[in-house]
Design a protein around this motif. Structure first.
Motif, short mmCIF file in Angstrom:
data_model
loop_
_atom_site.label_atom_id
_atom_site.label_comp_id
_atom_site.label_asym_id
_atom_site.label_seq_id
_atom_site.Cartn_x
_atom_site.Cartn_y
_atom_site.Cartn_z
N ALA A 75 92.08 52.90 -1.82
CA ALA A 75 93.08 52.66 -0.78
C ALA A 75 93.73 51.30 -0.98
N LEU A 76 92.92 50.31 -1.35
CA LEU A 76 93.45 48.98 -1.63
C LEU A 76 94.41 49.05 -2.82
N GLY A 77 94.03 49.81 -3.85
CA GLY A 77 94.91 49.98 -5.00
C GLY A 77 96.23 50.61 -4.60
N THR A 78 96.18 51.59 -3.72
CA THR A 78 97.41 52.23 -3.24
C THR A 78 98.28 51.23 -2.48
N GLU A 79 97.64 50.42 -1.64
CA GLU A 79 98.40 49.40 -0.90
C GLU A 79 99.04 48.40 -1.86
N LEU A 80 98.29 47.99 -2.88
CA LEU A 80 98.83 47.05 -3.86
C LEU A 80 99.99 47.68 -4.63
N GLN A 81 99.86 48.96 -4.95
CA GLN A 81 100.94 49.65 -5.66
C GLN A 81 102.19 49.70 -4.79
N GLU A 82 102.02 49.98 -3.50
CA GLU A 82 103.16 50.01 -2.58
C GLU A 82 103.80 48.62 -2.48
N ALA A 83 102.95 47.59 -2.42
CA ALA A 83 103.47 46.22 -2.36
C ALA A 83 104.23 45.88 -3.64
#
Length: 147
Positions: A75-83
């Motif tokens: 989930a953190l990786g997904t958030e970082l990708q979105e950022a």
């Protein structure tokens, strides 16, 4: 008559029947000491033959904790990708604005050059007019003196 009185006055009853009746009256609940239903085990692990129940439960608990951590990491990786996607969009926008600024600056520079050339042209014309006037004055003065 209250619900508990009604249930307790029925005789004979079995514990399972009592639990079903209570669930029907108040909805499903989890009595103290009841283990919550577990999520399915990840598909990348399976029990080996011969492992006792305690070993299986312990292994399942550990792998579920790891899986929960993995889910949070993903989930953190997904958030970082979105950022990162937002940053890339912002950078692209900045590049577009910089290109517009350069174009505007070039136009402004050209305008400054035009004014510069106009002022110098007017200055040269003024000097030419002054020289012409001076020459004309001298010519008129010379003709006046000779007459």
């Amino acid at each position: 008559m209250s619900v508990s009185t009604e249930v307790l006055t029925r005789a004979p009853f079995e514990l399972d029947q009592l639990e079903r009746e209570l669930n029907n009256m108040v909805g499903p609940h989890r009595p103290r000491g009841t283990v919550r239903p577990l999520s399915p085990m990840p598909d990348y692990v399976e029990h080996r033959n011969g492992v006792n129940e305690v070993g299986k439960l312990s292994a399942e608990a550990v792998v579920r904790e790891y899986e929960a951590a993995v889910n949070e990491i993903e989930a953190l990786g997904t958030e970082l990708q979105e950022a990162a996607t937002k940053c890339e969009a912002m950078v692209a926008g900045v590049h577009n604005v910089v290109a517009e600024i350069k174009e505007f600056a070039a136009g402004y520079r050209d305008q400054g050059k035009r004014y510069f050339l106009q002022i110098e042209a007017v200055s040269l014309m003024t000097t030419e007019v002054r020289n012409t006037c001076e020459t004309l004055k001298k010519k008129i003065a010379a003709e006046t003196l000779t007459k």
